[in-house]
Design a protein around this motif. Structure first.
Motif, PDB file in Angstrom:
ATOM      1  N   LEU A  42      23.482 -12.641  -2.812  1.00 38.69           N
ATOM      2  CA  LEU A  42      22.992 -11.403  -2.194  1.00 38.69           C
ATOM      3  C   LEU A  42      23.047 -11.476  -0.670  1.00 38.69           C
ATOM      4  O   LEU A  42      23.460 -10.524  -0.003  1.00 38.69           O
ATOM      5  N   VAL A  43      22.641 -12.612  -0.116  1.00 40.60           N
ATOM      6  CA  VAL A  43      22.659 -12.758   1.336  1.00 40.60           C
ATOM      7  C   VAL A  43      24.091 -12.729   1.860  1.00 40.60           C
ATOM      8  O   VAL A  43      24.377 -12.126   2.909  1.00 40.60           O
ATOM      9  N   ARG A  81      26.571 -11.116   0.771  1.00 42.31           N
ATOM     10  CA  ARG A  81      27.090  -9.745   0.781  1.00 42.31           C
ATOM     11  C   ARG A  81      26.606  -8.963   1.991  1.00 42.31           C
ATOM     12  O   ARG A  81      27.237  -7.973   2.390  1.00 42.31           O
ATOM     13  N   LEU A  82      25.487  -9.397   2.565  1.00 41.77           N
ATOM     14  CA  LEU A  82      24.929  -8.692   3.723  1.00 41.77           C
ATOM     15  C   LEU A  82      25.485  -9.207   5.045  1.00 41.77           C
ATOM     16  O   LEU A  82      25.242  -8.597   6.090  1.00 41.77           O
ATOM     17  N   LEU A  83      26.206 -10.329   4.985  1.00 37.84           N
ATOM     18  CA  LEU A  83      26.707 -10.956   6.213  1.00 37.84           C
ATOM     19  C   LEU A  83      28.214 -10.792   6.324  1.00 37.84           C
ATOM     20  O   LEU A  83      28.917 -10.684   5.304  1.00 37.84           O
ATOM     21  N   ASP A  84      28.712 -10.808   7.550  1.00 37.05           N
ATOM     22  CA  ASP A  84      30.159 -10.801   7.716  1.00 37.05           C
ATOM     23  C   ASP A  84      30.702 -12.192   7.433  1.00 37.05           C
ATOM     24  O   ASP A  84      29.951 -13.158   7.294  1.00 37.05           O
ATOM     25  N   ARG A  91      29.572 -15.414   9.260  1.00 34.62           N
ATOM     26  CA  ARG A  91      28.184 -15.859   9.135  1.00 34.62           C
ATOM     27  C   ARG A  91      27.783 -16.202   7.695  1.00 34.62           C
ATOM     28  O   ARG A  91      26.605 -16.424   7.431  1.00 34.62           O
ATOM     29  N   ARG A  92      28.729 -16.262   6.805  1.00 38.47           N
ATOM     30  CA  ARG A  92      28.381 -16.533   5.408  1.00 38.47           C
ATOM     31  C   ARG A  92      27.904 -17.971   5.179  1.00 38.47           C
ATOM     32  O   ARG A  92      27.364 -18.278   4.120  1.00 38.47           O
ATOM     33  N   ALA A 144      24.303 -18.153   4.220  1.00 33.87           N
ATOM     34  CA  ALA A 144      23.951 -18.010   2.803  1.00 33.87           C
ATOM     35  C   ALA A 144      23.997 -19.366   2.101  1.00 33.87           C
ATOM     36  O   ALA A 144      23.089 -19.712   1.326  1.00 33.87           O
TER      37      ALA A 144
END
Length: 312
Positions: free
Chosen positions: A105-106, A108-111, A114-115, A118
Motif C-alpha cells: 500500500l505504501v 503505491r503512494l510513493l513514486d 522513494r519506494r 516501503a
C-alpha cells in the motif's frame, strides 16, 4: 551404516506426522490456488499452520497423559520456552503477511525513487516483531547464564528471514520452501541422534508441512514465500531448545549447521551471482544449503548412536 528403525516406528511416523502435515498443507495451497496464483501467498502461510496443527492433533499420546499432542496448543504461564514455538510461528506468519500488505500500500503512494521507504517499513515491522518474540524462545536458565543468547537468537532469526524472503523471489519460492523442508528433516535426524524423540517429531511435522507447500506450489510457480517464517522460528528455535533440554555427545556444531543452513543462500543475493544461468543457480543453491545439512547429520552420527541402534 546404522540399522534401520523398527517397521512399526516408521509406519507410526507416516501415519501420525508425515501424512497429516504434508497432505494438510498441500490441500490448503490447492484450495487457495483456485482463487489465483496471487492468493497462494496467503495460502502458503495458512497451509503450514493447518499442516502442523493437523499432525499435532492426530499424534497419539506417548507419555500416558492421553493428550495426544506433541506440543500443547496453549503454553501455560510457567511452561518451558519451547512450548511457545507454535504461537511464535503464527505471530511471525501473520507479521509477514501484514507487513507485506503495508509495504504494498505504501509503495503505491510513493513514486519510484522513494519506494525504498516501503521496503524499509516492511523490515522495520518484521525486525520489531522478531525482537519481541525471540527472547521468549530462549530457556530461562540459559538466558540467565548467557547474556548474549537472546540478542543472538533475534539476530539469527532476522538474518534468516531477510535471506529466505529475498531468495524466494523471482518464482523461486517453491524451491526455497523445499530447502526449508530439507532443513527440518535434517533437524529431525540430528535431534534423533540427540535422543529427543519429541523434538524430532516437531521437526518432521514442520518439514512435511513445508514439503507439502513446495510440492503443491511448484507446478504453477505460485508464490509460497509467506511460509518462510516457519523456518525463521522453527529452525533456530527447535535446535536451541533441543540442545538445552537433553544431553548427548552430538556436537554443538551439528545444531548450528542445521539452524543456519539457509544462510548458504547469501551469495545468491549478489546481482553478479544471481545473473548466472538459472540451472547453475539452482544447482549451486542446492549445494550451498544441503551441504551443511549433510555435514550436520554426519557429525551427529559420528559422535552418538541412535537409541534403537544401541539395542542391537
Amino acid at each position: 551404516m546404522p540399522p534401520l528403525p523398527p517397521a512399526k516406528d516408521v509406519l507410526d511416523a507416516l501415519h501420525h506426522t508425515v501424512l497429516p502435515a504434508a497432505a494438510g498443507a498441500a490441500m490448503v495451497v490447492c484450495v487457495f490456488l483456485c482463487f489465483g496464483r496471487r492468493a497462494a501467498a496467503l495460502g502458503s502461510a495458512a497451509a503450514v499452520v493447518v499442516g502442523f496443527g493437523w499432525a499435532n492433533f492426530t499424534f497419539e499420546a506417548v507419555s500416558g497423559d492421553n493428550t495426544g499432542r506433541v506440543i500443547p496448543w496453549v503454553a501455560e504461564p510457567d511452561a518451558p520456552a519451547w512450548h511457545a514455538l507454535p504461537w511464535a510461528g503464527v505471530v511471525l506468519l501473520a507479521a509477514g503477511l501484514v507487513s507485506r500488505g503495508i509495504g504494498f500500500l505504501v509503495a503505491r503512494l510513493l513514486d519510484e525513487r522513494r519506494r525504498w521507504i516501503a521496503s524499509l517499513l516492511v523490515w522495520v515491522v518484521r525486525a520489531g516483531v522478531v525482537a519481541v518474540v525471540a527472547p521468549g524462545l530462549v530457556p530461562l536458565a540459559w538466558a540467565a547464564e548467557v547474556a548474549w543468547l537472546k540478542p543472538a537468537l533475534a539476530a539469527a532469526m532476522l538474518a534468516l528471514w531477510l535471506v529466505l524472503d529475498r531468495a524466494a523471489r523471482d518464482k523461486a519460492s517453491s524451491e526455497v520452501t523445499a530447502y526449508l523442508a530439507a532443513a527440518f528433516l535434517a533437524a529431525g535426524a540430528v535431534l534423533l541422534y540427540h535422543h529427543t524423540a519429541r523434538f524430532m517429531d516437531l521437526a518432521v511435522m514442520c518439514g512435511c508441512a513445508a514439503a507439502g507447500v513446495a510440492v503443491a506450489s511448484f507446478p504453477t510457480r505460485a508464490d509460497a514465500s509467506a511460509a518462510v517464517p516457519l523456518g525463521v522460528v522453527g529452525l533456530p528455535g527447535l535446535m536451541l531448545n533441543g540442545r538445552y533440554l537433553v544431553e548427548s555427545q552430538v556436537p554443538v556444531t551439528s545444531f548450528c549447521l542445521v539452524a543456519l543452513a539457509p544462510l548458504g543462500l547469501i551469495p545468491f543475493l549478489i546481482p553478479v551471482v544471481a545473473r548466472l544461468p538459472r540451472w547453475v543457480v539452482i544447482l549451486l543453491r542446492a549445494v550451498f544449503v544441503l551441504a551443511p545439512l549433510v555435514a550436520a547429520v554426519v557429525l551427529a552420527a559420528q559422535h552418538e548412536k541412535l537409541a534403537f541402534e544401541e539395542e542391537w
